[in-house]
Design a protein around this motif. Structure first.
Motif, PDB file in Angstrom:
ATOM      1  N   GLY A 250       0.944  -0.937  -0.165  1.00 31.43           N
ATOM      2  CA  GLY A 250       0.062   0.096   0.013  1.00 31.43           C
ATOM      3  C   GLY A 250       0.839   1.202   0.173  1.00 31.43           C
ATOM      4  N   PHE A 251       1.867   1.282   0.648  1.00 29.98           N
ATOM      5  CA  PHE A 251       2.852   2.351   0.809  1.00 29.98           C
ATOM      6  C   PHE A 251       3.448   2.660  -0.556  1.00 29.98           C
ATOM      7  N   ILE A 252       3.960   1.318  -1.405  1.00 29.15           N
ATOM      8  CA  ILE A 252       4.380   1.787  -2.475  1.00 29.15           C
ATOM      9  C   ILE A 252       3.342   2.387  -3.384  1.00 29.15           C
ATOM     10  N   ILE A 253       2.324   1.813  -3.341  1.00 26.92           N
ATOM     11  CA  ILE A 253       1.083   2.226  -4.081  1.00 26.92           C
ATOM     12  C   ILE A 253       0.835   3.729  -4.063  1.00 26.92           C
ATOM     13  N   ALA A 254       0.902   4.406  -2.611  1.00 28.97           N
ATOM     14  CA  ALA A 254       0.623   5.632  -2.406  1.00 28.97           C
ATOM     15  C   ALA A 254       1.652   6.370  -2.968  1.00 28.97           C
TER      16      ALA A 254
ATOM     17  N   LEU B  12       6.235  -8.794  -4.198  1.00 24.41           N
ATOM     18  CA  LEU B  12       5.404  -7.470  -3.548  1.00 24.41           C
ATOM     19  C   LEU B  12       5.959  -6.225  -3.929  1.00 24.41           C
ATOM     20  N   VAL B  13       7.258  -6.040  -3.531  1.00 23.38           N
ATOM     21  CA  VAL B  13       7.849  -4.786  -4.071  1.00 23.38           C
ATOM     22  C   VAL B  13       7.624  -4.435  -5.212  1.00 23.38           C
TER      23      VAL B  13
ATOM     24  N   ILE C 106       5.317  -2.602 -10.745  1.00 23.36           N
ATOM     25  CA  ILE C 106       5.168  -3.034 -12.218  1.00 23.36           C
ATOM     26  C   ILE C 106       3.748  -2.832 -12.817  1.00 23.36           C
ATOM     27  N   VAL C 107       2.848  -3.447 -11.623  1.00 26.49           N
ATOM     28  CA  VAL C 107       1.397  -3.695 -12.132  1.00 26.49           C
ATOM     29  C   VAL C 107       0.838  -2.429 -12.187  1.00 26.49           C
ATOM     30  N   ILE C 108       1.173  -1.225 -11.277  1.00 32.65           N
ATOM     31  CA  ILE C 108       0.615  -0.013 -11.478  1.00 32.65           C
ATOM     32  C   ILE C 108       1.119   0.994 -12.927  1.00 32.65           C
TER      33      ILE C 108
END
Lengths: 452, 147, 329
Positions: free
Chosen positions: A32-36, C12-13, C18-20
């Motif tokens: 979530g942090f990376i997405i943010a 995950l990281v 990549i997905v985004i």
């Protein structure tokens, strides 16, 4: 004080001791942090349609201030993803420990002079002068989040344990002082076991877990402030001597000895920023808002200097005068510094409730931004759950002022009681009066800002 | 636990309830019709503070001086929006007493969530009661019934 | 176990990132993205788009700051609102080659009207239906739009009223009621013409003005005036004022800095449409010319690419409601 250990609950020890549940929760939060961060850089620049702003400053902030801190104290620190990549690199393990336990680990200690929360006070103040922009512009939030995680990684490669969390994290400092009031604590069941236990595996670590990442010796814990609830000592203790307790009241105050000046300042910073933010963000004074927003302009410098003067000089100075009056009214044998520092601890509950009241208004007014953002996190026109067309509407706008009034008066009662306890512990019962008058004045001022 | 402790606690609770709920006589004038011209620009309403008496008919004529803005009135849950050059009106009876924030309801830039003004209807009893409760709370904190 | 955790962590990281980023590319597929920001910050980006005739043009309209709107000039397309951070997808198909103007329909600052762009539709021009653009009336009549037309000497006892005109019981002759007469004459000229008529011998000067009001009202309908009023409120009132007094919010901005506005234009306080001395020396043809050509060295935009001819006349008719009483019932 009554305590009830939670360890006896069925399955409690199993789920806490296993490394997996915590790892998975933190990993999801790291995702979530990376997405943010990515949302801040790649998503729409419109804050209320970008998950970086909405998830961090509305959802996370609400969860932190309204739930996590009052109930779990440092509960957030137990699952915070920010130090995680740094810990992985530091420990050379993701799940840990047993594997590679004996490989070379970073063992440098953080310099003694800055083993306090002055750096956290400075970090929080630095963010505070840019707060309205950080709160509203996704890209600025993204830079802040990125900087936090990079600094966390950097220091963990250089110094042992979670130095970032303990000495640098801008929110770590206030979570620490507020956790003193939390109804949850981690303590040893029988200190005599610790006294005779030579290995001190809770501090050094063993094949079950790491030595305390927060650089605390659990055997002598008397306050929550620096315990990150990371649960490593539950894993490493060979005698199952560590308990997680529900308790009826907060940490005992260091009534006689006096707290430390860095913690006192933390309380002033939190109280001062709560007052200033309430005026800037919730008040009807547009001049203040413009000043806080036009970063680099002359008025912004005025605002920044004003904010810093309020939280670093004016409030502490005023409070110092109040403690001098308290000493005059009811002398005790303590020196002025001790009197100042112990009494400053009554500002902890006062500023916590001020922050809760502030956040109630902000969160209920803007909480509905979450609904469309969940369906369209980046403002790219997605509609994952069919809610991207939901419109903004404040929740419970009729009742929030009432809630704020209850929270603030509750905080004042709490502070007044603490003040009275300190005074009585010193056999100077009237010492509390000026302090309580000061707290009442602050509370009424806050009431005026919130519901006036 | 001494019985006097209960007496103190009940005393404070009773006083608290009195401060919180005692009906106060609010002087009621003849209801008036107030027309306020409220101009909005990023990120301010002018005037930002409006006062009326309870029961008054209130008309807010909302204009904008830069971009599309809106006005959402807390507590009354009413909303209007306006484009520059296009005045919009909101008329309602101020039948709820207290202080209510009004906020911009159309995203108008970074500080949009902080674009706030307030409407006060009659005396702000919540503030006075809150101040009274605060003083009671301070006294209750000093009282030695916890010993 | 440790290895599982490591793999999961790496997945995950990097996976999340990549997905985004991938989603960003997939998401944009096949659509032309047009970003809208306030004109001071760039306006439309891009503001020039090329497409082919009869081919669907998929647009994704994105506002990066405040509410904007999108419409195509001189077309029947309903304007589309673009809310900040909420992309709006539309599909346009042009059946005629040519150059189309798209413009912002929601006020987004004093320079809102500068938010215009062009869609160039390429295609076989031989298919073009012969649709010779008629030249504007003001050119046919050789009206100099930039010559002063105010009448400082004009002295009226009262603002002429259509209703009072009707009470006179005189029907102006047919030549006054023709569309050509109305379009090409100023009220002042009409008053001169009517004054010299024999049927007005017994009328005083004010009463002749009521006849002018009658003639002007006969040239329009309430329905047209409503269309004109809507156009006026949307496009003109922000500068000219809702009451036509030249006191709109952005006009006031202009008077703060009398020389140049924020984007370097001469900023001039607009005239008062309620003042007969400003209006009665102008013919409808002149007013319509000013609307469609714009310019004048003021902040006045040109509306020729935006309004259809009918709309521009409806708006012109509406402008008289400020200086003629009961022009609109």
């Amino acid at each position: 004080m009554t305590r009830k250990p939670l360890n006896s609950l069925p399955g409690f020890n199993f789920w806490i001791k296993s490394r997996w549940p915590q790892l998975i929760i933190r990993a999801v939060l790291l995702g979530g942090f990376i997405i943010a961060i990515l949302a801040g850089f790649l998503g729409t620049p419109v804050g209320n349609r970008n998950i970086s702003i909405v998830a961090v400053w509305i959802a996370w902030w609400a969860a932190l201030i309204l739930v996590a801190v009052p109930i779990f104290g440092r509960g957030w620190c137990a699952i915070c993803p920010i130090p995680m990549p740094g810990e992985w690199l530091q420990n050379k393990a993701v799940l840990g420990p047993s594997v590679n336990r004996n490989s070379s680990k970073v063992s440098r200690r953080f310099p003694k002079r800055i083993r306090n929360i002055w750096l956290q006070n400075a970090a929080f103040s630095l963010l505070a002068v840019f707060s309205v922009v950080i709160l509203t512009r996704p890209i600025v939030t993204a830079w802040v989040l990125l900087a936090l995680i990079l600094v966390a990684i950097g220091v963990s490669l250089f110094y042992e344990r979670r130095v970032f969390c303990r000495y640098l994290c801008p929110v770590g400092g206030f979570i620490g002082i507020y956790s003193q009031q939390a109804p949850l604590e981690l303590r040893v069941a029988d200190p005599s076991i610790c006294a005779t236990h030579k290995e001190k595996s809770c501090y050094r670590g063993n094949e079950e877990g790491y030595g305390c990442p927060w650089d605390v010796y659990p055997g002598s814990l008397t306050a929550n402030t620096n315990c990150g609830l990371c649960m490593e000592c539950l894993r490493t203790c060979e005698y199952d001597n560590i308990l997680i307790n529900l308790r009826s009241s907060g940490d005992k105050l260091p009534a006689v000895r006096g707290g430390s000046l860095d913690s006192s300042y933390k309380a002033f910073i939190m109280l001062g920023s709560a007052i200033v933010y309430s005026a800037v963000m919730l008040g009807p004074w547009s001049g203040l808002k413009d000043a806080a927003y036009q970063i680099g302009s002359l008025t912004w410098w005025g605002y920044a200097v004003g904010l810093l003067v309020v939280i670093w000089a004016a409030l502490p100075g005023l409070f110092y005068l109040v403690t001098r009056a308290a000493h005059k009214l009811s002398p005790s044998f303590h020196n002025p510094r001790q009197i100042f520092n112990t009494h400053a601890s009554v500002l902890v509950p006062l500023s916590l409730t001020a922050w809760i009241a502030f956040s109630l208004s902000f969160v209920f007014a803007n909480g509905s931004y979450l609904v469309p953002v969940l369906s369209d996190p980046f403002g790219w026109g997605w509609n994952l759950f069919g809610t991207s067309n939901a419109i903004w509407t404040p929740y419970l706008s009729q009742y929030v002022p009432v809630l704020q009034t209850i929270v603030l008066t509750g905080g004042l009662f709490w502070a007044a009681r603490k003040s009275q306890q300190i005074a009585e512990a010193r056999n100077a019962p009237r010492q509390s009066w000026p302090i309580i008058i000061f707290c009442t004045f602050i509370t009424v001022s806050l009431l005026w800002l919130f519901v006036g | 636990m001494r019985p006097s402790k209960y007496i103190f606690i009940s005393g404070f609770l009773l006083a608290g309830l009195l401060v919180a709920f005692t009906p106060l006589p609010v002087p009621r004038n003849e209801p008036m019709h107030h027309i306020f011209h409220v101009d909005s620009r990023s990120f301010a309403f002018t005037p930002a503070e409006i006062k009326v008496d309870r029961g008054d008919l209130v008309t807010i004529e909302l204009t904008s001086s830069d971009v599309v803005h809106g006005l959402y009135l807390d507590g009354y849950e009413l909303e209007i929006s306006t484009d520059p050059g296009q005045t919009n009106q909101l008329t309602f009876t101020a039948d709820r007493a207290g202080s209510f924030r009004f906020r911009c309801s159309v995203t108008c830039g970074d500080l949009h969530p902080f674009m706030i003004g307030k409407l006060q209807v009659g005396p702000n009893l919540l503030l006075w009661r809150g101040a009274g409760l605060a003083i009671l709370a301070a006294l209750a904190g000093v009282w030695k019934f916890h010993q | 176990m440790e290895n599982i955790a490591r793999i999961a962590a790496i997945v995950l990281v990097f996976g999340a990132s990549i997905v985004i980023v991938a989603a960003r590319w997939v998401n944009a597929g096949g659509k032309v993205e047009i970003h809208a920001t306030m004109p001071e910050k760039g306006g439309w980006l891009p503001d020039n788009i090329t497409t082919q005739v009869n081919e669907p043009l998929n647009l994704r309209l994105i506002s990066d700051d405040v509410v904007h709107g999108f419409a195509i000039g001189q077309s029947d397309l309903e304007p589309v609102d673009i809310h900040p951070g909420k992309p709006k997808d539309i599909t346009l198909t042009f059946d005629q080659p040519g150059s189309y103007t798209f413009y912002c329909t929601r006020w987004c600052g004093a320079n809102h009207w500068r938010m215009r762009g062009t869609i160039t539709v390429e295609g076989d021009t031989s298919t073009t239906v012969s649709d010779e653009a008629t030249s504007p009336l003001y050119l046919d009549l050789s009206i100099d739009l930039d010559a002063p037309h105010d009448l400082p000497e004009l002295n009226l006892e009262r603002v002429p009223s259509t209703e009072l005109g009707q009470k006179l019981g005189i029907d102006p002759p047919a030549r006054y009621l023709s569309r050509e007469y109305y379009l090409s004459h100023t009220p002042n000229q009409a008053w001169g013409d009517l004054r010299s008529e024999s049927f007005s011998e017994n009328l005083n000067d004010s009463q002749v003005w009521e006849l002018v009001a009658l003639v002007w009202s006969a040239a329009t309908t309430n329905q047209l005036l409503n269309v004109g009023q809507e156009l006026y409120n949307q496009n003109c009132a922000a500068c000219h004022g809702a009451q036509g007094r030249g006191d709109g919010v952005f006009a006031l901005d202009a008077s703060d800095s009398p020389e140049l506005d924020s984007m370097g234009n001469d900023a001039v306080q607009p005239p008062d449409f309620n003042d007969p001395r400003q209006m009665y020396g102008a013919s409808p043809a002149l007013l319509q010319g000013k609307i469609i050509r714009g310019g004048m060295g003021t902040g006045m935009p040109s509306w020729g690419q935006i309004l259809s001819e009918d709309q521009s006349w409806a708006l012109t008719n509406f402008l008289w409601t400020f200086s003629i009483q009961d022009h609109k019932e």
